[in-house]
Motif scaffolding. Structure first.
Motif, mmCIF file in Angstrom:
data_model
loop_
_atom_site.group_PDB
_atom_site.id
_atom_site.type_symbol
_atom_site.label_atom_id
_atom_site.label_comp_id
_atom_site.label_asym_id
_atom_site.label_seq_id
_atom_site.Cartn_x
_atom_site.Cartn_y
_atom_site.Cartn_z
ATOM 1 N N ARG A 65 46.206 49.401 -18.214
ATOM 2 C CA ARG A 65 46.223 49.066 -19.641
ATOM 3 C C ARG A 65 47.538 49.496 -20.293
ATOM 4 O O ARG A 65 47.968 48.901 -21.285
ATOM 5 C CB ARG A 65 45.049 49.743 -20.349
ATOM 6 C CG ARG A 65 43.736 48.968 -20.248
ATOM 7 C CD ARG A 65 42.608 49.709 -20.945
ATOM 8 N NE ARG A 65 41.353 48.954 -20.858
ATOM 9 C CZ ARG A 65 40.168 49.444 -21.184
ATOM 10 N NH1 ARG A 65 40.074 50.700 -21.644
ATOM 11 N NH2 ARG A 65 39.085 48.702 -21.082
ATOM 12 N N LYS A 66 48.147 50.520 -19.741
ATOM 13 C CA LYS A 66 49.442 50.996 -20.246
ATOM 14 C C LYS A 66 50.611 50.258 -19.588
ATOM 15 O O LYS A 66 51.768 50.589 -19.825
ATOM 16 C CB LYS A 66 49.595 52.503 -19.981
ATOM 17 C CG LYS A 66 48.555 53.378 -20.658
ATOM 18 C CD LYS A 66 48.803 54.850 -20.380
ATOM 19 C CE LYS A 66 48.587 55.195 -18.913
ATOM 20 N NZ LYS A 66 48.718 56.653 -18.647
ATOM 21 N N GLY A 67 50.290 49.284 -18.736
ATOM 22 C CA GLY A 67 51.334 48.583 -18.008
ATOM 23 C C GLY A 67 51.842 49.353 -16.815
ATOM 24 O O GLY A 67 52.916 49.061 -16.279
ATOM 25 N N GLY A 68 51.055 50.334 -16.352
ATOM 26 C CA GLY A 68 51.490 51.198 -15.270
ATOM 27 C C GLY A 68 51.196 50.659 -13.887
ATOM 28 O O GLY A 68 50.519 49.640 -13.699
ATOM 29 N N VAL A 69 51.707 51.383 -12.905
ATOM 30 C CA VAL A 69 51.542 51.049 -11.486
ATOM 31 C C VAL A 69 50.630 52.090 -10.845
ATOM 32 O O VAL A 69 50.840 53.295 -11.013
ATOM 33 C CB VAL A 69 52.900 51.024 -10.760
ATOM 34 C CG1 VAL A 69 52.722 50.751 -9.272
ATOM 35 C CG2 VAL A 69 53.819 49.986 -11.391
ATOM 36 N N VAL A 70 49.628 51.630 -10.120
ATOM 37 C CA VAL A 70 48.741 52.515 -9.367
ATOM 38 C C VAL A 70 49.161 52.471 -7.905
ATOM 39 O O VAL A 70 49.063 51.423 -7.256
ATOM 40 C CB VAL A 70 47.267 52.103 -9.512
ATOM 41 C CG1 VAL A 70 46.369 53.048 -8.706
ATOM 42 C CG2 VAL A 70 46.852 52.101 -10.977
ATOM 43 N N LEU A 71 49.653 53.584 -7.397
ATOM 44 C CA LEU A 71 50.052 53.701 -5.994
ATOM 45 C C LEU A 71 48.929 54.364 -5.221
ATOM 46 O O LEU A 71 48.472 55.455 -5.590
ATOM 47 C CB LEU A 71 51.334 54.527 -5.867
ATOM 48 C CG LEU A 71 52.578 54.005 -6.588
ATOM 49 C CD1 LEU A 71 53.731 54.987 -6.428
ATOM 50 C CD2 LEU A 71 52.974 52.636 -6.051
ATOM 51 N N LEU A 122 58.961 44.800 -4.733
ATOM 52 C CA LEU A 122 57.886 45.469 -5.468
ATOM 53 C C LEU A 122 58.430 46.609 -6.320
ATOM 54 O O LEU A 122 57.900 46.901 -7.401
ATOM 55 C CB LEU A 122 56.828 46.009 -4.498
ATOM 56 C CG LEU A 122 55.910 45.003 -3.817
ATOM 57 C CD1 LEU A 122 54.906 45.734 -2.929
ATOM 58 C CD2 LEU A 122 55.173 44.154 -4.845
ATOM 59 N N ASN A 123 59.477 47.260 -5.853
ATOM 60 C CA ASN A 123 60.049 48.382 -6.595
ATOM 61 C C ASN A 123 60.817 47.927 -7.833
ATOM 62 O O ASN A 123 61.149 48.743 -8.694
ATOM 63 C CB ASN A 123 60.965 49.204 -5.689
ATOM 64 C CG ASN A 123 60.205 49.903 -4.591
ATOM 65 O OD1 ASN A 123 59.023 50.203 -4.740
ATOM 66 N ND2 ASN A 123 60.868 50.155 -3.472
ATOM 67 N N LEU A 124 61.102 46.632 -7.925
ATOM 68 C CA LEU A 124 61.792 46.071 -9.091
ATOM 69 C C LEU A 124 60.827 45.368 -10.037
ATOM 70 O O LEU A 124 61.166 45.071 -11.183
ATOM 71 C CB LEU A 124 62.868 45.074 -8.640
ATOM 72 C CG LEU A 124 63.934 45.614 -7.683
ATOM 73 C CD1 LEU A 124 64.840 44.469 -7.230
ATOM 74 C CD2 LEU A 124 64.748 46.726 -8.324
ATOM 75 N N ARG A 125 59.621 45.102 -9.560
ATOM 76 C CA ARG A 125 58.669 44.266 -10.298
ATOM 77 C C ARG A 125 58.111 44.955 -11.532
ATOM 78 O O ARG A 125 57.983 44.361 -12.593
ATOM 79 C CB ARG A 125 57.532 43.854 -9.356
ATOM 80 C CG ARG A 125 56.565 42.857 -9.937
ATOM 81 C CD ARG A 125 55.431 42.586 -8.950
ATOM 82 N NE ARG A 125 54.621 41.464 -9.382
ATOM 83 C CZ ARG A 125 53.686 41.536 -10.311
ATOM 84 N NH1 ARG A 125 53.438 42.692 -10.915
ATOM 85 N NH2 ARG A 125 52.985 40.464 -10.651
ATOM 86 N N GLY A 126 57.738 46.218 -11.388
ATOM 87 C CA GLY A 126 57.095 46.936 -12.489
ATOM 88 C C GLY A 126 55.630 46.574 -12.632
ATOM 89 O O GLY A 126 55.125 45.648 -11.990
ATOM 90 N N ALA A 172 60.447 55.008 -6.476
ATOM 91 C CA ALA A 172 60.670 54.053 -7.562
ATOM 92 C C ALA A 172 59.790 54.323 -8.777
ATOM 93 O O ALA A 172 60.242 54.162 -9.923
ATOM 94 C CB ALA A 172 60.426 52.629 -7.062
ATOM 95 N N TYR A 173 58.550 54.740 -8.558
ATOM 96 C CA TYR A 173 57.590 54.807 -9.653
ATOM 97 C C TYR A 173 57.051 56.208 -9.950
ATOM 98 O O TYR A 173 56.352 56.406 -10.950
ATOM 99 C CB TYR A 173 56.407 53.876 -9.359
ATOM 100 C CG TYR A 173 56.777 52.413 -9.339
ATOM 101 C CD1 TYR A 173 57.203 51.776 -10.498
ATOM 102 C CD2 TYR A 173 56.703 51.665 -8.166
ATOM 103 C CE1 TYR A 173 57.546 50.422 -10.493
ATOM 104 C CE2 TYR A 173 57.039 50.314 -8.145
ATOM 105 C CZ TYR A 173 57.457 49.704 -9.309
ATOM 106 O OH TYR A 173 57.802 48.363 -9.301
#
Length: 476
Positions: free
Chosen positions: A246-252, A329-333, A356-357
């Motif tokens: 929801r915050k536009g984040g990435v789940v690794l 993927l590291n550039l995608r966000g 990256a994240y």
């Protein structure tokens, strides 16, 4: 049971067991059975975690590899198989016995391990972050391919002579595809090695087979000092994914390519079917995990999944094959979810994603299983503010979430329940494959609740095995 200092081969009619690994740590599973001039190695794993442990991988093997008659493997994870390419390269010429699924998984995992070791050495040399002027891999993908030619698959519950006077059979252990307990008979003595023991109610794998009568039991203790969280893993994944995306984040999600990745995909597939998963892209950045899908289809008798569920699991994620795709993927966000090996952050593509994240507080790193002391995953659990990755310190500001309810290992209560159901107690029990605190906690509990003779062996310790007489009497 008598422990002795290092000595020569055992006398005729007797046998010894030597703990060449997993005796003071949760990795490096290696047990050597010696009887007369015969040597049989049970498991041949890599040490992981602390540098003092990893350095054992570079040390000469405790016995000459050419002196070993056979190797018997409990399952395919690298802490049980990952040293095989080096053992074969350095002189082992016997057969490697394993279940069919373990043999097939090793065919994927060992070459991948060799490739990653080569890549790490090349990266260290080109970026000059190694302390060695010319860093070399522990072994190569070619070494791994050569080791695969030594494999000899054996079905579950089939007895096979692996060396003169030494017979083994494989019993279902749950945990991952092909995982087995090894039941060995030597010099009139029966020894059961649990390998990694699975869970009775695992959503993917079937329950371990009951423990059969044995004179000696070698039992794992990964979770010997704790019980798994009762939290539903699907609900926990839903909560963190919803909050972060929801915050536009990435789940690794670092996950072992065999075992844990399938558990994660199953949970995500169920959530998506139920409309509980945000409509964000999911990427499976683990070529090895992608290859494993077919092996699940080949062995329906070992797991609880239908063919449709396997197909659904893998259909919800976009597979990432090439290095270039991984870099993109590291550039995608975000928002997005990335599942990638390795589960303890010891190597692989996940490290590039963490680099990256990991510094962005909008993102999250979800740890899905055991984190051995000395690994980056363990450091994250301890609250580390940075991780050393490829020779530089990467700040960690992302949220760190631990979901041990996804573990494929039996916890302390489950191990105790499995042991206590045996019809006749073993004469001696050796608690291995755990950190010192966990191993000793399980030892104390076995002693207190079951009143069995139980020990935590030391690295390189040798013990005499009891001799069972024809009348059924056992002497030690």
């Amino acid at each position: 049971m008598v422990s002795t200092a290092e000595r020569g081969p055992t006398g005729r009619g007797s046998a010894d067991l030597r703990f060449l690994g997993a005796a003071d740590t949760v990795t490096g599973s290696r047990y050597l059975i010696e009887s007369g001039s015969q040597r049989v190695l049970v498991d041949c794993g890599l040490f992981q975690g602390l540098k003092v442990l990893r350095e054992r991988n570079r040390a000469p093997f405790p016995v000459p590899p050419e002196s070993i008659d056979a190797v018997v493997i409990t399952h395919a994870h690298l802490d049980h198989t990952g040293y095989l390419p080096a053992l074969v390269r350095d002189g082992f010429r016997g057969r490697i016995y394993a279940t069919p699924a373990t043999t097939q998984l090793a065919g994927v995992m060992l070459p991948d391990s060799g490739y990653l070791l080569e890549e790490e050495a090349r990266h260290a040399a080109s970026h000059r972050w190694s302390s060695h002027a010319n860093p070399l891999p522990l072994y190569t993908a070619e070494d791994a391919e050569r080791a695969l030619t030594r494999f000899h698959p054996v079905d579950f519950d089939t007895t096979v002579a692996v060396a003169p006077g030494v017979q083994v059979s494989f019993t279902h252990a749950g945990h991952i595809l092909g995982a087995s307990g090894v039941h060995a008979t030597v010099a009139g003595t029966s020894i059961h090695f649990t390998g990694d023991l699975g869970r009775s109610a695992d959503p993917v794998m079937r329950a371990p087979a009951p423990l059969e009568r044995s004179d000696v039991l070698v039992v794992e203790s990964t979770y010997g000092d704790r019980a798994h969280s009762p939290v539903d893993p699907g609900s926990a994944l839903e909560e963190v994914i919803t909050r972060v995306t929801r915050k536009g984040g990435v789940v690794l999600i670092p996950a072992f390519a065999v075992g844990r990745t399938e558990s994660v995909l199953l949970q995500l597939a169920k959530l998506r079917q139920a409309g509980r998963l945000p409509e964000v892209p999911i990427f499976l950045n683990s070529p090895m995990a992608i290859e494993v899908a077919d092996i699940y289809h080949r062995h329906p008798e070992e797991h609880r999944l239908t063919a449709a569920e396997i197909d659904l699991m893998y259909s919800i994620a976009t597979p990432v094959h090439s290095v270039d795709e991984s870099k993109l993927l590291n550039l995608r966000g975000g928002p997005m979810i990335i599942i990638s090996a390795s589960g303890m952050l010891t190597g692989g593509r996940i490290l590039h994603h963490i680099a990256a994240y990991g510094s962005d507080p909008r993102n999250a790193i979800v740890l899905t299983g055991y984190q051995a002391v000395g690994t980056r995953g363990s450091a994250l659990l301890s609250g580390a503010s940075s991780l050393r990755i490829f020779g530089r310190d990467v700040p960690i500001r992302a949220e760190v979430v631990s979901l041990d309810s996804l573990s494929a290992h039996a916890d302390a209560d489950e191990v105790m329940a499995w042991m206590s159901a045996v019809s006749e107690p073993p004469q001696s029990v050796y608690v291995t494959h755990g950190e010192p605190v966990a191993a000793d906690a399980l030892r104390a509990r076995i002693k207190r609740e079951l009143h069995w003779d139980v020990h935590v062996p030391e690295q390189l310790q040798r013990v005499h095995l009891p001799v069972r007489m024809t009348t059924g009497q056992v002497i030690s």
